[in-house]
Design a protein around this motif. Sequence first.
Motif, PDB file in Angstrom:
ATOM      1  N   VAL A 157      48.935  50.903  43.410  1.00  0.00           N
ATOM      2  CA  VAL A 157      49.316  50.600  44.855  1.00  0.00           C
ATOM      3  C   VAL A 157      48.880  49.183  44.989  1.00  0.00           C
ATOM      4  CG1 VAL A 157      47.574  51.841  45.860  1.00  0.00           C
ATOM      5  CG2 VAL A 157      49.961  51.380  46.976  1.00  0.00           C
ATOM      6  N   ASN A 158      47.570  48.890  44.460  1.00  0.00           N
ATOM      7  CA  ASN A 158      46.771  47.602  44.813  1.00  0.00           C
ATOM      8  C   ASN A 158      45.796  47.253  43.793  1.00  0.00           C
ATOM      9  OD1 ASN A 158      44.298  48.744  45.954  1.00  0.00           O
ATOM     10  ND2 ASN A 158      45.786  49.012  47.864  1.00  0.00           N
ATOM     11  N   GLY A 159      44.978  46.154  43.697  1.00  0.00           N
ATOM     12  CA  GLY A 159      44.129  45.884  42.971  1.00  0.00           C
ATOM     13  C   GLY A 159      42.854  46.711  43.395  1.00  0.00           C
ATOM     14  N   HIS A 160      42.547  46.902  44.552  1.00  0.00           N
ATOM     15  CA  HIS A 160      41.342  47.776  45.133  1.00  0.00           C
ATOM     16  C   HIS A 160      41.467  48.902  44.437  1.00  0.00           C
ATOM     17  CE1 HIS A 160      37.797  48.862  47.318  1.00  0.00           C
ATOM     18  NE2 HIS A 160      38.266  49.952  47.588  1.00  0.00           N
ATOM     19  N   ALA A 178      40.969  40.413  38.629  1.00  0.00           N
ATOM     20  CA  ALA A 178      41.889  40.357  39.635  1.00  0.00           C
ATOM     21  C   ALA A 178      42.486  38.564  39.768  1.00  0.00           C
ATOM     22  CB  ALA A 178      41.331  40.640  41.206  1.00  0.00           C
ATOM     23  N   HIS A 179      41.720  37.783  39.326  1.00  0.00           N
ATOM     24  CA  HIS A 179      42.122  36.400  39.445  1.00  0.00           C
ATOM     25  C   HIS A 179      42.794  35.833  37.966  1.00  0.00           C
ATOM     26  CE1 HIS A 179      39.092  35.278  42.817  1.00  0.00           C
ATOM     27  NE2 HIS A 179      40.074  36.087  43.043  1.00  0.00           N
ATOM     28  N   ALA A 180      42.653  36.604  37.048  1.00  0.00           N
ATOM     29  CA  ALA A 180      42.657  36.167  35.683  1.00  0.00           C
ATOM     30  C   ALA A 180      44.135  36.768  34.878  1.00  0.00           C
ATOM     31  CB  ALA A 180      41.615  36.765  34.775  1.00  0.00           C
ATOM     32  N   GLU A 216      52.359  44.346  47.405  1.00  0.00           N
ATOM     33  CA  GLU A 216      50.865  44.696  46.986  1.00  0.00           C
ATOM     34  C   GLU A 216      51.182  45.340  45.876  1.00  0.00           C
ATOM     35  OE1 GLU A 216      48.152  45.236  49.043  1.00  0.00           O
ATOM     36  OE2 GLU A 216      48.810  44.813  51.231  1.00  0.00           O
ATOM     37  N   GLY A 217      50.138  45.441  45.044  1.00  0.00           N
ATOM     38  CA  GLY A 217      50.060  45.982  43.660  1.00  0.00           C
ATOM     39  C   GLY A 217      48.977  45.753  42.909  1.00  0.00           C
ATOM     40  N   GLY A 218      48.584  46.534  41.990  1.00  0.00           N
ATOM     41  CA  GLY A 218      47.477  46.171  40.871  1.00  0.00           C
ATOM     42  C   GLY A 218      47.858  46.772  39.751  1.00  0.00           C
ATOM     43  N   PHE A 223      29.469  37.214  44.361  1.00  0.00           N
ATOM     44  CA  PHE A 223      30.337  36.104  44.591  1.00  0.00           C
ATOM     45  C   PHE A 223      31.699  36.475  43.987  1.00  0.00           C
ATOM     46  CE2 PHE A 223      32.282  31.806  43.915  1.00  0.00           C
ATOM     47  CZ  PHE A 223      32.079  31.296  45.022  1.00  0.00           C
ATOM     48  N   THR A 224      32.358  37.076  45.088  1.00  0.00           N
ATOM     49  CA  THR A 224      33.361  38.046  44.855  1.00  0.00           C
ATOM     50  C   THR A 224      34.390  38.342  45.854  1.00  0.00           C
ATOM     51  OG1 THR A 224      34.694  39.702  43.652  1.00  0.00           O
ATOM     52  CG2 THR A 224      32.411  39.972  44.378  1.00  0.00           C
ATOM     53  N   PHE A 225      35.553  38.730  45.992  1.00  0.00           N
ATOM     54  CA  PHE A 225      36.212  39.427  46.976  1.00  0.00           C
ATOM     55  C   PHE A 225      35.348  40.781  47.386  1.00  0.00           C
ATOM     56  CE2 PHE A 225      39.862  41.691  48.858  1.00  0.00           C
ATOM     57  CZ  PHE A 225      40.038  41.184  49.911  1.00  0.00           C
ATOM     58  N   ILE A 226      35.264  41.273  48.643  1.00  0.00           N
ATOM     59  CA  ILE A 226      34.338  42.283  48.972  1.00  0.00           C
ATOM     60  C   ILE A 226      34.918  43.520  48.315  1.00  0.00           C
ATOM     61  CG2 ILE A 226      35.895  42.909  50.867  1.00  0.00           C
ATOM     62  CD1 ILE A 226      32.084  43.021  50.848  1.00  0.00           C
ATOM     63  N   SER A 227      36.161  43.724  47.796  1.00  0.00           N
ATOM     64  CA  SER A 227      36.666  44.764  47.165  1.00  0.00           C
ATOM     65  C   SER A 227      35.848  45.280  46.053  1.00  0.00           C
ATOM     66  CB  SER A 227      38.041  44.333  46.713  1.00  0.00           C
ATOM     67  OG  SER A 227      38.588  45.190  45.627  1.00  0.00           O
ATOM     68  N   THR A 228      35.280  44.319  45.032  1.00  0.00           N
ATOM     69  CA  THR A 228      34.559  44.730  44.181  1.00  0.00           C
ATOM     70  C   THR A 228      33.242  45.411  44.408  1.00  0.00           C
ATOM     71  OG1 THR A 228      34.883  42.422  43.294  1.00  0.00           O
ATOM     72  CG2 THR A 228      33.524  43.727  41.878  1.00  0.00           C
ATOM     73  N   PHE A 287      47.877  42.430  42.170  1.00  0.00           N
ATOM     74  CA  PHE A 287      49.321  41.988  42.172  1.00  0.00           C
ATOM     75  C   PHE A 287      49.799  41.575  43.720  1.00  0.00           C
ATOM     76  CE2 PHE A 287      50.041  44.534  37.994  1.00  0.00           C
ATOM     77  CZ  PHE A 287      49.544  43.466  37.468  1.00  0.00           C
ATOM     78  N   HIS A 288      48.542  41.385  44.396  1.00  0.00           N
ATOM     79  CA  HIS A 288      48.574  41.125  45.915  1.00  0.00           C
ATOM     80  C   HIS A 288      49.712  39.867  46.150  1.00  0.00           C
ATOM     81  CE1 HIS A 288      47.207  39.927  49.908  1.00  0.00           C
ATOM     82  NE2 HIS A 288      47.519  41.001  50.223  1.00  0.00           N
ATOM     83  N   ALA A 289      50.315  39.695  47.319  1.00  0.00           N
ATOM     84  CA  ALA A 289      50.946  38.777  47.717  1.00  0.00           C
ATOM     85  C   ALA A 289      50.376  37.225  47.368  1.00  0.00           C
ATOM     86  CB  ALA A 289      51.658  38.802  49.083  1.00  0.00           C
TER      87      ALA A 289
HETATM   88  C1  LIG Z   1      42.687  40.340  45.308  1.00  0.00           C
HETATM   89  C2  LIG Z   1      41.099  40.851  44.820  1.00  0.00           C
HETATM   90  C3  LIG Z   1      41.036  42.284  44.418  1.00  0.00           C
HETATM   91  C4  LIG Z   1      41.541  43.289  45.371  1.00  0.00           C
HETATM   92  O1  LIG Z   1      43.071  43.356  45.139  1.00  0.00           O
HETATM   93  P1  LIG Z   1      44.077  43.907  46.120  1.00  0.00           P
HETATM   94  O2  LIG Z   1      45.257  43.787  45.430  1.00  0.00           O
HETATM   95  O3  LIG Z   1      43.945  42.993  47.462  1.00  0.00           O
HETATM   96  O4  LIG Z   1      43.527  44.998  46.477  1.00  0.00           O
HETATM   97  C5  LIG Z   1      39.775  42.393  44.134  1.00  0.00           C
HETATM   98  N1  LIG Z   1      39.141  41.888  43.468  1.00  0.00           N
HETATM   99  C6  LIG Z   1      39.213  40.442  43.413  1.00  0.00           C
HETATM  100  C7  LIG Z   1      38.152  39.318  42.811  1.00  0.00           C
HETATM  101  C8  LIG Z   1      40.181  39.949  44.214  1.00  0.00           C
HETATM  102  O5  LIG Z   1      40.434  38.564  44.365  1.00  0.00           O
END
Ligand SMILES: *Cc1c(COP(=O)(O)O)cnc(C)c1O
Length: 371
Positions: free
Chosen positions: A58-61, A159-161, A192-194, A84-89, A182-184
């Motif tokens: 459903v999303n990357g997280h 997520a970036h690669a 939304e996706g991952g 040094f990443t998005f808080i999700s990690t 696969f976020h927008a």
């Molecule tokens: C975007 C992102 C995520 C999370 O992905 P979502 O699809 O927004 O849930 C995780 N890690 C990094 C580094 C991201 O940039």
Amino acid sequence: MEKKILVTKTSLPDYEIFIEKIKPLWESRWITNMGTYHQELEKKLMKFMDVSNISLMVNGHMALELAIQAMNFPDNSEVITTPFTFISTTHAIIRNHLKPVFCDIKLEDYTIDEEKIESLITEKTVAIIPVHVYGNICNIERIQQIAKKHNLKVIYDAAHAFGESYKGISVGKFGNASIFSFHATKVFNTIEGGAVTCENVELYEKLYNLKNFGIRGEEQIVGVGSNAKMNEFSAIMGLCNLEQLKGNIEARKRVTEYYKKELYDMKELIIPQFDDKNTSYNYAYFPVLFEREQVRNQVYKKLKDKNIFARKYFYPLTSDADCFNGKYKDFNLKNAHKAASTILVLPLYPELELDDVKRICKTIRESVQNS
Ligand SMILES: *Cc1c(COP(=O)(O)O)cnc(C)c1O
């Protein structure tokens, strides 16, 4: 006021093409639950990414959370990662009842400093979760070596690669698993996706259970799972966007080259080179590093005044997020702090016009000169 330019712009297929493609959903009324398009996108991505298994989420997280959960680590185990990443990690680690152990990054490419990993390993360490920041591929060879020596799992936050390869090998093949977003706002989106990619089919099966309540049949619940499956509208968006990906990456490359040409001689600035011959880049981001924080902030503000929205991405470090109340302040994160305080990600997307890039660069130059 001048034209508004945001740091990114969501890639969408032609409206008519998308509408045509979603019409069958009104006929079938099958709009989720691993339908035709979910399966079709998994197959297409498996081929495109040259991986043995891919589980759409459903999303990357949730892809990351469930990839970690599927490894069944004991509670309170330690996971070496970077701030040094998005808080999700970081959140994905903590939400799995594990402890993030923060390793510093390299200022050359902002990925984990592999030579600092071993000194952080304790008897409680179970995994390494490195991030291919901005699409810069981590030192996968060295990380693999360390993981093998200490019997650790490796899950890449990729997520970036999306769409990249290293030495001709798809980025989805490294470590025990890799996760994609696969976020927008990403290079390739499903609204939304991952996804999780993995070579191990048992892991794929576990992820299937985790993303759909452990349901394997009308009367068969084989495990305790969450709900994180990708729906059919998203899958169709993915199928449409996949068609455009190659062209989009080429367009991103053109914008990147233009930035490099416009900014190469600025002394106060370090610009990304994209010159690792082993990497096929997706040109997801254009991060520039300033010599001083004050100059970075001034440029950020000056751009904003001109309706250009660059991003201090990633600032603050995840380890410094308010919710942690300074809990992680004792880690030695010198380079990560330096990067967070001096980085600025400039607008970059396929349709960004070169005249706009020129305007952005002119504004940066003027602002730096006045600093
Ligand atoms: C975007 C992102 C995520 C999370 O992905 P979502 O699809 O927004 O849930 C995780 N890690 C990094 C580094 C991201 O940039």
